[in-house]
Design a protein around this motif. Structure first.
Motif, PDB file in Angstrom:
ATOM      1  N   ASP A  55      10.291   3.573  -1.898  1.00 27.12           N
ATOM      2  CA  ASP A  55      10.025   3.891  -3.314  1.00 27.12           C
ATOM      3  C   ASP A  55       9.599   5.223  -3.491  1.00 27.12           C
ATOM      4  O   ASP A  55       9.910   6.357  -4.271  1.00 27.12           O
ATOM      5  CB  ASP A  55       9.370   3.078  -4.135  1.00 27.12           C
ATOM      6  N   THR A  56       8.738   5.669  -2.507  1.00 30.33           N
ATOM      7  CA  THR A  56       7.799   6.915  -2.396  1.00 30.33           C
ATOM      8  C   THR A  56       7.312   7.313  -1.128  1.00 30.33           C
ATOM      9  O   THR A  56       6.989   6.400  -0.251  1.00 30.33           O
ATOM     10  CB  THR A  56       6.471   6.847  -3.485  1.00 30.33           C
ATOM     11  N   ASP A  57       7.290   8.711  -0.704  1.00 31.27           N
ATOM     12  CA  ASP A  57       6.892   9.061   0.571  1.00 31.27           C
ATOM     13  C   ASP A  57       5.300   9.193   0.529  1.00 31.27           C
ATOM     14  O   ASP A  57       4.502   9.097   1.586  1.00 31.27           O
ATOM     15  CB  ASP A  57       7.172  10.526   0.943  1.00 31.27           C
ATOM     16  N   ASP A  58       4.735   8.871  -0.735  1.00 34.05           N
ATOM     17  CA  ASP A  58       3.131   8.843  -1.034  1.00 34.05           C
ATOM     18  C   ASP A  58       2.508   7.577  -0.441  1.00 34.05           C
ATOM     19  O   ASP A  58       2.726   6.477  -1.421  1.00 34.05           O
ATOM     20  CB  ASP A  58       2.664   9.316  -2.468  1.00 34.05           C
ATOM     21  N   ALA A  59       2.037   7.322   0.811  1.00 36.84           N
ATOM     22  CA  ALA A  59       1.620   6.322   1.229  1.00 36.84           C
ATOM     23  C   ALA A  59       0.422   5.660   0.477  1.00 36.84           C
ATOM     24  O   ALA A  59       0.150   4.442   0.382  1.00 36.84           O
ATOM     25  CB  ALA A  59       1.209   6.468   2.694  1.00 36.84           C
ATOM     26  N   SER A  60      -0.348   6.472  -0.001  1.00 39.10           N
ATOM     27  CA  SER A  60      -1.439   6.177  -0.876  1.00 39.10           C
ATOM     28  C   SER A  60      -0.901   5.271  -2.187  1.00 39.10           C
ATOM     29  O   SER A  60      -1.789   4.682  -2.693  1.00 39.10           O
ATOM     30  CB  SER A  60      -2.312   7.155  -1.483  1.00 39.10           C
ATOM     31  N   SER A  61       0.253   5.319  -2.508  1.00 39.11           N
ATOM     32  CA  SER A  61       0.780   4.869  -3.722  1.00 39.11           C
ATOM     33  C   SER A  61       1.313   3.390  -3.351  1.00 39.11           C
ATOM     34  O   SER A  61       1.788   2.572  -4.078  1.00 39.11           O
ATOM     35  CB  SER A  61       1.731   5.438  -4.423  1.00 39.11           C
ATOM     36  N   TRP A  62       1.503   2.951  -2.181  1.00 40.39           N
ATOM     37  CA  TRP A  62       2.195   1.834  -1.702  1.00 40.39           C
ATOM     38  C   TRP A  62       1.313   0.441  -2.065  1.00 40.39           C
ATOM     39  O   TRP A  62       0.058   0.596  -1.867  1.00 40.39           O
ATOM     40  CB  TRP A  62       2.308   1.629  -0.202  1.00 40.39           C
ATOM     41  N   ARG A  63       1.968  -0.301  -2.454  1.00 41.70           N
ATOM     42  CA  ARG A  63       1.380  -1.735  -2.985  1.00 41.70           C
ATOM     43  C   ARG A  63       2.190  -2.831  -2.207  1.00 41.70           C
ATOM     44  O   ARG A  63       3.301  -3.095  -2.730  1.00 41.70           O
ATOM     45  CB  ARG A  63       1.338  -1.635  -4.312  1.00 41.70           C
ATOM     46  N   THR A  64       1.499  -3.761  -1.530  1.00 40.19           N
ATOM     47  CA  THR A  64       2.154  -4.969  -0.976  1.00 40.19           C
ATOM     48  C   THR A  64       1.565  -6.152  -1.239  1.00 40.19           C
ATOM     49  O   THR A  64       0.204  -6.108  -0.771  1.00 40.19           O
ATOM     50  CB  THR A  64       2.265  -4.885   0.720  1.00 40.19           C
ATOM     51  N   GLU A  65       2.195  -7.165  -1.977  1.00 40.02           N
ATOM     52  CA  GLU A  65       1.301  -8.481  -2.365  1.00 40.02           C
ATOM     53  C   GLU A  65       1.711  -9.290  -0.885  1.00 40.02           C
ATOM     54  O   GLU A  65       2.627  -9.295  -0.561  1.00 40.02           O
ATOM     55  CB  GLU A  65       2.050  -8.869  -3.472  1.00 40.02           C
ATOM     56  N   ILE A  66       0.467  -9.727  -0.605  1.00 42.58           N
ATOM     57  CA  ILE A  66       0.477 -10.916   0.523  1.00 42.58           C
ATOM     58  C   ILE A  66       0.390 -12.085  -0.147  1.00 42.58           C
ATOM     59  O   ILE A  66      -0.545 -12.326  -1.035  1.00 42.58           O
ATOM     60  CB  ILE A  66      -0.797 -10.695   1.433  1.00 42.58           C
ATOM     61  N   GLY A  67       1.195 -13.181  -0.010  1.00 42.34           N
ATOM     62  CA  GLY A  67       1.052 -14.290  -0.660  1.00 42.34           C
ATOM     63  C   GLY A  67       1.042 -15.565   0.359  1.00 42.34           C
ATOM     64  O   GLY A  67       2.221 -15.651   1.156  1.00 42.34           O
ATOM     65  N   TRP A  68       0.251 -16.296   0.257  1.00 42.43           N
ATOM     66  CA  TRP A  68      -0.108 -17.512   1.715  1.00 42.43           C
ATOM     67  C   TRP A  68      -0.002 -18.621   0.740  1.00 42.43           C
ATOM     68  O   TRP A  68      -0.693 -19.058  -0.115  1.00 42.43           O
ATOM     69  CB  TRP A  68      -1.405 -17.419   2.100  1.00 42.43           C
ATOM     70  N   PRO A  69       1.105 -19.441   1.127  1.00 42.39           N
ATOM     71  CA  PRO A  69       1.242 -20.682   0.559  1.00 42.39           C
ATOM     72  C   PRO A  69      -0.142 -21.616   0.836  1.00 42.39           C
ATOM     73  O   PRO A  69      -0.292 -21.731   1.945  1.00 42.39           O
ATOM     74  CB  PRO A  69       2.346 -21.314   1.002  1.00 42.39           C
ATOM     75  N   VAL A  70      -0.657 -22.286  -0.009  1.00 37.65           N
ATOM     76  CA  VAL A  70      -1.673 -23.211   0.321  1.00 37.65           C
ATOM     77  C   VAL A  70      -1.919 -24.396  -0.293  1.00 37.65           C
ATOM     78  O   VAL A  70      -1.268 -24.774  -1.215  1.00 37.65           O
ATOM     79  CB  VAL A  70      -3.113 -22.344  -0.552  1.00 37.65           C
ATOM     80  N   PHE A  71      -2.818 -25.127   0.305  1.00 40.53           N
ATOM     81  CA  PHE A  71      -3.134 -26.550  -0.463  1.00 40.53           C
ATOM     82  C   PHE A  71      -4.662 -26.843   0.036  1.00 40.53           C
ATOM     83  O   PHE A  71      -5.317 -26.131   0.880  1.00 40.53           O
ATOM     84  CB  PHE A  71      -2.316 -27.528   0.588  1.00 40.53           C
ATOM     85  N   ALA A  72      -5.024 -27.806  -0.854  1.00 42.72           N
ATOM     86  CA  ALA A  72      -6.719 -27.944  -0.695  1.00 42.72           C
ATOM     87  C   ALA A  72      -6.763 -28.705   0.667  1.00 42.72           C
ATOM     88  O   ALA A  72      -5.830 -29.365   1.202  1.00 42.72           O
ATOM     89  CB  ALA A  72      -7.181 -28.877  -1.848  1.00 42.72           C
TER      90      ALA A  72
END
Length: 282
Positions: free
Chosen positions: A248-265
Motif C-alpha cells: 500500500d505504501t513505501d512509508d514503513a511507519s504507516s504499516w499496520r498489521t493486526e495479529i489475531g490469536w484464536p483463544v479459549f479460557a
C-alpha cells in the motif's frame, strides 16, 4: 624478468600484505608473473597491480573466493556486473536483517516499553479467495509475495477489505507448516492456485503491530504475555490482517498489521482449528 616487482615492493604498491599475496597465490587468485625455481621468490608485473586491487576490493565485500575467480576469469563485463550485483544484493539483504535485529533489540531493551493493547474480538465465519501451501519458515516471505501477486491478478479491484494470512503453529515450532494468504471476495474463483476458502468463526485476541515487520516477533511476544496474564491459551493457527503494508505504501511507519490469536479460557476444552485448505492446487 626485467621490470619485475618483488613481493615486498608489490605489497607496498597494492597495500596488500606479503602474507595476503601468498594466500592469493595459493588460492589461485593472483599468480605471480614469475617464481624463482630455486628460492621460490615471487615476482610480479606492474600490470598486475589493478588485478590485485580488484581482488582486494572484492574480498573487502566478502565476495566468496569461487565468485572472485569467476569474476576475474570472465571477459564479459555483463557477466562480471551480474556476479558483483548478485553479491551486493545479498549484502544489502543481510544489512537489512541486521538493522531489523537492532530495532528489535532496542525495543526489547527499552526502559519503559509501551504496553501492548489487546482486545478480544468475535469474528464470524467468512468465505474468501485464498492460496494455501506447506512452506518453510525461511521461504514464507517469498511464497507470500508470489501468492499475493496471483490473488491480485485474479481478483477484481477494489476489494472490500484488507488481505490476510493464516499460519499454522508448526510453521513457527518446526520451521515448516501450512500457510494461507487470502483476500476478500464476494464470489471467490477457482483459478490457478486460487480457491474459495471458508475461515471458521473464532474468538481472537487482537493487537496491532505498528511499522516494519522486522520486530513483529516482539509484538507476538507481548501478546503472548498478555494471554498468559489473562488465563487464555492459543487455540489454533495465528491470523494476520494487513491493514496497511508494503503493497500500500513505501512509508514503513504507516504499516499496520493486526495479529489475531484464536483463544479459549483455561477452563474450557480447546477446539481444533487447522489452517483452512485452499484445495488441491495448494
Amino acid at each position: 624478468m626485467s621490470n619485475a616487482l618483488g613481493i615486498g615492493e608489490f605489497a607496498r604498491l597494492t597495500h596488500l600484505s606479503v602474507r595476503t599475496l601468498r594466500r592469493y597465490h595459493e588460492a589461485g587468485l593472483l599468480e605471480p608473473a614469475d617464481v624463482d625455481e630455486r628460492s621460490g621468490y615471487r615476482r610480479y608485473a606492474a600490470d598486475q597491480i589493478p588485478t590485485a586491487q580488484v581482488i582486494h576490493r572484492l574480498r573487502e565485500l566478502d565476495v566468496p573466493l569461487a565468485d572472485v575467480r569467476r569474476i576475474l576469469a570472465t571477459p564479459d563485463p555483463g557477466v562480471r556486473a551480474d556476479l558483483v550485483g548478485a553479491h551486493l544484493g545479498r549484502l544489502e539483504a543481510q544489512l537489512e536483517r541486521t538493522r531489523g535485529a537492532v530495532r528489535s533489540l532496542q525495543r526489547l531493551l527499552a526502559p519503559e516499553p509501551a504496553p501492548v493493547r489487546v482486545e478480544l474480538r468475535s469474528v464470524p465465519a467468512t468465505t474468501v479467495a485464498g492460496i494455501a501451501a506447506d512452506v518453510g519458515l525461511d521461504e514464507v516471505l517469498a511464497w507470500y509475495a508470489g501468492a499475493m501477486a496471483e490473488l491480485d491478478a485474479c481478483l477484481p479491484a477494489p476489494l472490500a477489505g484488507p488481505s490476510g494470512g493464516v499460519y499454522d503453529d508448526a510453521l513457527f515450532t518446526h520451521g515448516r507448516g501450512r500457510a494461507l494468504v487470502h483476500r476478500p471476495c464476494d464470489d471467490p474463483p477457482s483459478l490457478g492456485r486460487v480457491r474459495p476458502v471458508t475461515l471458521p468463526a473464532v474468538e481472537l485476541a487482537v493487537a496491532t503491530h505498528v511499522g516494519e515487520h522486522d520486530d513483529i516477533d516482539v509484538t507476538y511476544g507481548e501478546v503472548g504475555a498478555w494471554l498468559v496474564a489473562s488465563s487464555l491459551v492459543v487455540a489454533g493457527p495465528i491470523r494476520e490482517t494487513y491493514l496497511v503494508g508494503p503493497r500500500d505504501t513505501d512509508d514503513a511507519s504507516s504499516w499496520r498489521t493486526e495479529i489475531g490469536w484464536p483463544v479459549f479460557a483455561l477452563t474450557a476444552e480447546p477446539p481444533e482449528t487447522p489452517v483452512p485448505d485452499a484445495g488441491p492446487a495448494g
